[in-house]
Design a protein around this motif. Sequence first.
Motif, PDB file in Angstrom:
ATOM      1  N   SER A  58      52.832  40.292  41.707  1.00 40.68           N
ATOM      2  CA  SER A  58      52.210  38.970  41.689  1.00 40.68           C
ATOM      3  C   SER A  58      52.082  38.447  40.265  1.00 40.68           C
ATOM      4  O   SER A  58      52.508  39.091  39.286  1.00 40.68           O
ATOM      5  CB  SER A  58      50.839  39.031  42.365  1.00 40.68           C
ATOM      6  OG  SER A  58      50.951  39.555  43.671  1.00 40.68           O
ATOM      7  N   GLU A  59      51.484  37.274  40.136  1.00 37.44           N
ATOM      8  CA  GLU A  59      51.294  36.667  38.822  1.00 37.44           C
ATOM      9  C   GLU A  59      50.252  37.457  38.020  1.00 37.44           C
ATOM     10  O   GLU A  59      49.604  38.361  38.545  1.00 37.44           O
ATOM     11  CB  GLU A  59      50.855  35.201  38.974  1.00 37.44           C
ATOM     12  CG  GLU A  59      49.461  35.006  39.566  1.00 37.44           C
ATOM     13  CD  GLU A  59      49.444  35.041  41.074  1.00 37.44           C
ATOM     14  OE1 GLU A  59      48.350  34.832  41.645  1.00 37.44           O
ATOM     15  OE2 GLU A  59      50.503  35.295  41.684  1.00 37.44           O
ATOM     16  N   ASN A  60      50.099  37.095  36.732  1.00 37.05           N
ATOM     17  CA  ASN A  60      49.089  37.744  35.901  1.00 37.05           C
ATOM     18  C   ASN A  60      47.730  37.653  36.586  1.00 37.05           C
ATOM     19  O   ASN A  60      47.337  36.587  37.071  1.00 37.05           O
ATOM     20  CB  ASN A  60      49.002  37.097  34.524  1.00 37.05           C
ATOM     21  CG  ASN A  60      50.277  37.317  33.709  1.00 37.05           C
ATOM     22  OD1 ASN A  60      51.167  38.065  34.134  1.00 37.05           O
ATOM     23  ND2 ASN A  60      50.375  36.667  32.558  1.00 37.05           N
ATOM     24  N   LEU A  61      47.027  38.774  36.609  1.00 46.58           N
ATOM     25  CA  LEU A  61      45.746  38.816  37.311  1.00 46.58           C
ATOM     26  C   LEU A  61      44.605  38.884  36.303  1.00 46.58           C
ATOM     27  O   LEU A  61      44.542  39.802  35.481  1.00 46.58           O
ATOM     28  CB  LEU A  61      45.685  40.024  38.251  1.00 46.58           C
ATOM     29  CG  LEU A  61      44.384  40.194  39.032  1.00 46.58           C
ATOM     30  CD1 LEU A  61      44.155  39.009  39.964  1.00 46.58           C
ATOM     31  CD2 LEU A  61      44.398  41.497  39.830  1.00 46.58           C
ATOM     32  N   TYR A  62      43.713  37.889  36.379  1.00 48.98           N
ATOM     33  CA  TYR A  62      42.520  37.862  35.544  1.00 48.98           C
ATOM     34  C   TYR A  62      41.303  38.115  36.432  1.00 48.98           C
ATOM     35  O   TYR A  62      41.287  37.736  37.606  1.00 48.98           O
ATOM     36  CB  TYR A  62      42.379  36.513  34.836  1.00 48.98           C
ATOM     37  CG  TYR A  62      43.496  36.225  33.865  1.00 48.98           C
ATOM     38  CD1 TYR A  62      43.391  36.595  32.525  1.00 48.98           C
ATOM     39  CD2 TYR A  62      44.662  35.591  34.294  1.00 48.98           C
ATOM     40  CE1 TYR A  62      44.421  36.334  31.628  1.00 48.98           C
ATOM     41  CE2 TYR A  62      45.693  35.326  33.413  1.00 48.98           C
ATOM     42  CZ  TYR A  62      45.575  35.708  32.080  1.00 48.98           C
ATOM     43  OH  TYR A  62      46.593  35.453  31.199  1.00 48.98           O
ATOM     44  N   ALA A  63      40.299  38.757  35.849  1.00 48.24           N
ATOM     45  CA  ALA A  63      39.099  39.085  36.621  1.00 48.24           C
ATOM     46  C   ALA A  63      38.411  37.800  37.083  1.00 48.24           C
ATOM     47  O   ALA A  63      38.069  36.956  36.252  1.00 48.24           O
ATOM     48  CB  ALA A  63      38.134  39.916  35.781  1.00 48.24           C
ATOM     49  N   PRO A  64      38.206  37.633  38.407  1.00 54.00           N
ATOM     50  CA  PRO A  64      37.550  36.408  38.901  1.00 54.00           C
ATOM     51  C   PRO A  64      36.051  36.405  38.671  1.00 54.00           C
ATOM     52  O   PRO A  64      35.417  35.366  38.757  1.00 54.00           O
ATOM     53  CB  PRO A  64      37.883  36.432  40.398  1.00 54.00           C
ATOM     54  CG  PRO A  64      38.062  37.878  40.720  1.00 54.00           C
ATOM     55  CD  PRO A  64      38.620  38.523  39.494  1.00 54.00           C
ATOM     56  N   GLU A  89      35.081  45.432  45.335  1.00 55.16           N
ATOM     57  CA  GLU A  89      34.031  44.481  44.977  1.00 55.16           C
ATOM     58  C   GLU A  89      34.285  43.129  45.637  1.00 55.16           C
ATOM     59  O   GLU A  89      33.368  42.488  46.146  1.00 55.16           O
ATOM     60  CB  GLU A  89      33.982  44.323  43.456  1.00 55.16           C
ATOM     61  CG  GLU A  89      32.816  43.505  42.947  1.00 55.16           C
ATOM     62  CD  GLU A  89      31.492  44.230  43.099  1.00 55.16           C
ATOM     63  OE1 GLU A  89      30.451  43.551  43.126  1.00 55.16           O
ATOM     64  OE2 GLU A  89      31.512  45.468  43.195  1.00 55.16           O
ATOM     65  N   TYR A  90      35.547  42.725  45.643  1.00 58.08           N
ATOM     66  CA  TYR A  90      35.894  41.435  46.235  1.00 58.08           C
ATOM     67  C   TYR A  90      35.571  41.414  47.721  1.00 58.08           C
ATOM     68  O   TYR A  90      34.979  40.471  48.231  1.00 58.08           O
ATOM     69  CB  TYR A  90      37.386  41.173  46.025  1.00 58.08           C
ATOM     70  CG  TYR A  90      37.868  39.864  46.609  1.00 58.08           C
ATOM     71  CD1 TYR A  90      38.427  39.810  47.878  1.00 58.08           C
ATOM     72  CD2 TYR A  90      37.753  38.681  45.896  1.00 58.08           C
ATOM     73  CE1 TYR A  90      38.866  38.617  48.428  1.00 58.08           C
ATOM     74  CE2 TYR A  90      38.178  37.479  46.432  1.00 58.08           C
ATOM     75  CZ  TYR A  90      38.742  37.454  47.694  1.00 58.08           C
ATOM     76  OH  TYR A  90      39.162  36.275  48.239  1.00 58.08           O
ATOM     77  N   GLU A  91      35.960  42.491  48.424  1.00 61.18           N
ATOM     78  CA  GLU A  91      35.732  42.539  49.869  1.00 61.18           C
ATOM     79  C   GLU A  91      34.242  42.586  50.200  1.00 61.18           C
ATOM     80  O   GLU A  91      33.801  42.043  51.213  1.00 61.18           O
ATOM     81  CB  GLU A  91      36.455  43.740  50.472  1.00 61.18           C
ATOM     82  CG  GLU A  91      37.975  43.586  50.432  1.00 61.18           C
ATOM     83  CD  GLU A  91      38.691  44.808  50.975  1.00 61.18           C
ATOM     84  OE1 GLU A  91      38.024  45.856  51.145  1.00 61.18           O
ATOM     85  OE2 GLU A  91      39.905  44.730  51.219  1.00 61.18           O
ATOM     86  N   SER A  92      33.465  43.253  49.358  1.00 62.92           N
ATOM     87  CA  SER A  92      32.025  43.312  49.625  1.00 62.92           C
ATOM     88  C   SER A  92      31.351  41.978  49.338  1.00 62.92           C
ATOM     89  O   SER A  92      30.358  41.626  49.964  1.00 62.92           O
ATOM     90  CB  SER A  92      31.381  44.414  48.776  1.00 62.92           C
ATOM     91  OG  SER A  92      31.479  44.101  47.398  1.00 62.92           O
ATOM     92  N   GLN A  93      31.906  41.206  48.418  1.00 62.61           N
ATOM     93  CA  GLN A  93      31.293  39.922  48.078  1.00 62.61           C
ATOM     94  C   GLN A  93      31.670  38.818  49.046  1.00 62.61           C
ATOM     95  O   GLN A  93      30.937  37.867  49.230  1.00 62.61           O
ATOM     96  CB  GLN A  93      31.709  39.506  46.664  1.00 62.61           C
ATOM     97  CG  GLN A  93      31.022  40.317  45.581  1.00 62.61           C
ATOM     98  CD  GLN A  93      31.220  39.700  44.215  1.00 62.61           C
ATOM     99  OE1 GLN A  93      31.708  38.587  44.098  1.00 62.61           O
ATOM    100  NE2 GLN A  93      30.841  40.416  43.173  1.00 62.61           N
TER     101      GLN A  93
END
Length: 683
Positions: free
Chosen positions: A50-56, A254-258
Amino acid sequence: MNVFLNKWYKNHALVYKVLLFLLTTLFIVYLFPKTGKFRYSFEKSKPWQSENLYAPFNFAIKKSQKEIDSEKVEIRNQSPVYFELSEGIGDEVLINYSEIFNQVFTDSTPYNIEKPALYKKGKLLVIDLYKTGILDLDYNYDDDRSVILATSNKVEKELEYGRLHELSELRQLVENNLNTGLSADVKNKMVSIFFDVIKPNISLNKSLSKQALEEALSRISLTRGHIEKEQLIISKGQVVEEDQYVILSSLKSEYESQVWNSTNYNWVLLAYTLLVALALLMLLLFLRKYRFEVFLNNTKVTFIFFNVALMILLTTLVINYNSQYIYVVPLCILPLVLKAFFDARLGLFAHVLTVLLLGFIVPNSYEYMFLQIIAGMVTILTVSELYKRANLFISVGQITIIYIIAYFAFFVIHEGQLTGIKLETFGLFILCGLATLFVQPLIYIYEKIFGLVSDVSLLELSDTNTKLLKELSNKAPGTFHHSLNVANLAEAAANEIGANAMLIRVGALYHDIGKMNNPTYFTENQSTGINPHDELSNKESAKIIIDHVIKGIEIAKKHNLPDRVIDFIRSHHGTSMVYYFYMKEKAENEDVDINDFTYPGPKPFSKETAILMMCDSVEAASKSLKEPTSTKINDFVENIINKQMENKQFLNANITFKEIQSIKKVLKHKLANIYHLRIEYPE
């Protein structure tokens, strides 16, 4: 109120489908895991596609399970152990020592040593032993393990486990302490005294030790470091190394829990509900457009929805237990069952929709969906005549091979090599194949619960040695022979136009069982030349003839014949007339009620029931043919079937004019063979 009840009654089938649709949707959404989906897929040692991934957002880097387990082992080895120290036992032992010593040593100077000196030496040893304490058991802890001694007054002191004395060391301690200038006899007596008086004063406090360990384990940090918002995590094309893999796994968790927090829980739930409802709606629309007779039957619709929900339930339970065993779930049972009761197209359509729904919750969803859809296609294409046991085993073997080949291909694509391939997964596919064999008893269970009929049951019913058919052959042999002939004609006609040949054969065998009640009133059973109708009125004779349909339905229900078979009994005369007795009555009396000479119906409502009506009429009437020729047979078949068409007997059946013409052709050919017609060569 009456208007509402009338509307409810008219639309109750549709209301039931709506309720079934809603309940199934909610049940499936309830089974789904209450977490969101991370939008990216990644694998260790593979490039980031995928594209460059930055912390959301800010998030902590979670430790791996291996790191956490290692810390737990270290804490278990280092956590202090609590022991209970009983006070006062040392003083009690000293008193007992003094008494027993004086009893054993009575001489003032025994064995070249003064008694006071020997006594003092023993007393100092007792005091030294109880300075630290004596264990009640050997606990096998390391000597440097931290130990905390607690008294009843909660006075605690910490020392190393190696400083505590064990009962197994007592002899060695006594001998080492008293080895200077003493005879063996004196040593033995002193050892005996110590074994008599020494009592342990330290015991393990399991509850305090366990509590201390749990507190230490609870203080383990599950994270190591953190990532700031907008920080670059990984660039496009970069290989996912160990560190990046841990960070990405932490972000995914963390993403799935949020996602499912209280703020947007309802929105995510609504989104899942819409997608599940859309899939189930497609299934309903398919039934309504292409399988309308199934759509009208609420029991069949319930059966289909139940099986879809059951497969999702089984898969969800396995994922919750251990997602590694996901391929043990025999998902191919679904198309097998639906093909057994309905047809291949419906089975494949329902299977694909089920796999699409499972794609929300399974790991590696693309790989899983590809494997299961291909396996479902193989199931539909390979399984034919499920009632033959060999066919099922062959099909299951082919399904298992397809699973193994597809998994092997995916593994090579992902890893680029064969090393590290998990042979256990192949074992799971074999177990899945064995579980698929459960479809045979499952079909039997479904037949009893939902009242459906499969080819397996039809094969059993087609056996002429069944109790009911034997009874028919004994009571009405002519009718039995007629039924066999009709079954052969109908089966050939069904094969010609692609109808259900097995179903129509069974229907033909049982369609006239109502004639068992009064067999001699039907011409095929009149072997003596006496016609009992001569003693009856035309109306009474017509009633007996017509009643064989009603009696047949009663007998069929008494013997638990399936509804699909009873349909043939009910409709094989449609709403036609008992023409012979009607014309006789009309000749005698112009004022005739036609309803007294008409079958109650219903008219045939499927290809199979329409074929049976044609074959039954043609076979019965063919007995009256005298000196049959090809021309006579052609005209004979045309007249009978055309008359049925003129009377609109096939109006409710989904049979085309072209198919009727094909059936006529088969009947003409079969009758020509029955009467052994030969080509007339010119002289």
